[in-house]
Design an enzyme around this catalytic site. Structure first.
Site, PDB file in Angstrom:
ATOM      1  N   GLN A  82       9.302  20.583  -3.868  1.00 51.46           N
ATOM      2  CA  GLN A  82       9.333  20.088  -5.130  1.00 51.46           C
ATOM      3  C   GLN A  82      10.340  18.638  -4.557  1.00 51.46           C
ATOM      4  O   GLN A  82      11.317  19.121  -3.835  1.00 51.46           O
ATOM      5  CB  GLN A  82      10.072  20.817  -6.014  1.00 51.46           C
ATOM      6  CG  GLN A  82      10.356  20.273  -7.390  1.00 51.46           C
ATOM      7  CD  GLN A  82      11.052  21.365  -8.367  1.00 51.46           C
ATOM      8  OE1 GLN A  82      10.460  22.464  -8.430  1.00 51.46           O
ATOM      9  NE2 GLN A  82      11.644  20.765  -9.268  1.00 51.46           N
ATOM     10  N   HIS A  92      25.454  23.650  -8.666  1.00 47.92           N
ATOM     11  CA  HIS A  92      24.407  24.303  -8.969  1.00 47.92           C
ATOM     12  C   HIS A  92      23.893  25.143  -7.843  1.00 47.92           C
ATOM     13  O   HIS A  92      24.002  24.791  -7.009  1.00 47.92           O
ATOM     14  CB  HIS A  92      23.165  23.291  -9.485  1.00 47.92           C
ATOM     15  CG  HIS A  92      23.537  22.679 -10.739  1.00 47.92           C
ATOM     16  ND1 HIS A  92      23.052  21.332 -11.001  1.00 47.92           N
ATOM     17  CD2 HIS A  92      24.585  22.876 -11.786  1.00 47.92           C
ATOM     18  CE1 HIS A  92      23.722  20.999 -12.090  1.00 47.92           C
ATOM     19  NE2 HIS A  92      24.590  21.975 -12.621  1.00 47.92           N
ATOM     20  N   LYS A 121      17.864  22.253   0.261  1.00 49.16           N
ATOM     21  CA  LYS A 121      17.824  20.838  -0.441  1.00 49.16           C
ATOM     22  C   LYS A 121      18.147  19.768   0.729  1.00 49.16           C
ATOM     23  O   LYS A 121      19.119  19.952   1.509  1.00 49.16           O
ATOM     24  CB  LYS A 121      18.798  20.741  -1.430  1.00 49.16           C
ATOM     25  CG  LYS A 121      18.589  21.468  -2.692  1.00 49.16           C
ATOM     26  CD  LYS A 121      19.604  21.204  -3.785  1.00 49.16           C
ATOM     27  CE  LYS A 121      19.530  22.026  -4.884  1.00 49.16           C
ATOM     28  NZ  LYS A 121      20.596  21.990  -5.926  1.00 49.16           N
ATOM     29  N   TYR A 130      16.172  14.212  -4.071  1.00 48.63           N
ATOM     30  CA  TYR A 130      16.116  15.423  -3.178  1.00 48.63           C
ATOM     31  C   TYR A 130      14.892  16.491  -3.229  1.00 48.63           C
ATOM     32  O   TYR A 130      14.297  16.245  -4.039  1.00 48.63           O
ATOM     33  CB  TYR A 130      17.222  16.214  -3.545  1.00 48.63           C
ATOM     34  CG  TYR A 130      17.646  16.896  -5.048  1.00 48.63           C
ATOM     35  CD1 TYR A 130      17.107  18.092  -5.061  1.00 48.63           C
ATOM     36  CD2 TYR A 130      17.725  16.254  -6.016  1.00 48.63           C
ATOM     37  CE1 TYR A 130      17.406  18.794  -6.573  1.00 48.63           C
ATOM     38  CE2 TYR A 130      17.933  16.473  -7.386  1.00 48.63           C
ATOM     39  CZ  TYR A 130      17.624  17.889  -7.523  1.00 48.63           C
ATOM     40  OH  TYR A 130      17.686  18.390  -8.939  1.00 48.63           O
ATOM     41  N   ASP A 152      27.433  22.205 -17.116  1.00 51.41           N
ATOM     42  CA  ASP A 152      28.441  22.116 -16.041  1.00 51.41           C
ATOM     43  C   ASP A 152      29.839  22.380 -16.515  1.00 51.41           C
ATOM     44  O   ASP A 152      30.507  22.886 -15.857  1.00 51.41           O
ATOM     45  CB  ASP A 152      27.991  20.621 -15.326  1.00 51.41           C
ATOM     46  CG  ASP A 152      26.871  20.609 -14.797  1.00 51.41           C
ATOM     47  OD1 ASP A 152      26.093  21.646 -14.557  1.00 51.41           O
ATOM     48  OD2 ASP A 152      26.485  19.486 -14.331  1.00 51.41           O
TER      49      ASP A 152
END
Length: 181
Positions: free
Chosen positions: A47, A62, A71, A131, A168
């Protein structure tokens, strides 16, 4: 590409070879074979994500507790302070963080393996952050550690109050968070 290790085992700062002249520049932002050979990581990316943010936006910290994501992150416009926190309970650097400025100018990338929480603060308006991830986003497994947890003590280099999502703002303290064993 040139690799720089960080204080967190497995987290790598990557500097691509950039070729520039009067027309502009060119660089290879990702090559699976070269990435594997240089880093020793055989990542299968599934992705790609792209966000745009204004100065003082803070996103993170996260991670996904199941289907953990590796990532590979970079900035194509503007600049961020990219932050990684080790949340592997049995790691000698558990609860420690490192950061790097990623920008349009320096073209640096950061490899963040599974087992880390990730976030960034935006240092310039109209910043674009890209990313690649090694697993799909699964909101039911997503977790968030509180950005200003005093036990971690991150210096986000903010120039004012952070602009954040409600999720957050309500992150868990590290000592109460789901972490990796």
């Amino acid at each position: 590409m040139q690799l720089t290790t960080t204080p967190l085992s497995g987290v790598l700062l990557i500097e691509p070879r950039v070729f520039g002249d009067s027309r502009g520049f060119f660089y290879e932002s990702f090559n699976a074979k070269r990435f594997r050979e240089e880093t020793g990581v055989d990542a299968q990316f599934v992705q790609d994500n792209h966000s745009k943010s204004s100065r003082n936006v803070l996103r993170g910290l996260h991670y996904q507790i199941r289907h953990a994501q590796g990532k590979l992150v970079r900035v194509t416009r503007g600049a961020v302070l990219d932050v990684v926190v080790d949340i592997r309970r049995n790691s000698p650097t558990f609860g420690q963080w490192c950061s790097a400025v990623l920008s349009e100018e320096n073209k640096l990338q950061l490899w963040i393996p599974p087992g880390f929480a990730h976030g960034f603060s935006v240092l310039q308006d109209d910043t674009e952050f890209l990313y690649k991830t090694t697993d799909y986003w699964m909101p039911e497994h997503e977790r968030c550690i509180l950005w200003n947890d005093p036990a971690i003590g991150i210096d986000w280099q903010l120039q004012g109050a952070p602009v954040m999502s409600e999720k957050d703002k309500l992150g868990a303290l590290l000592n109460a968070a789901d972490v990796f064993d």
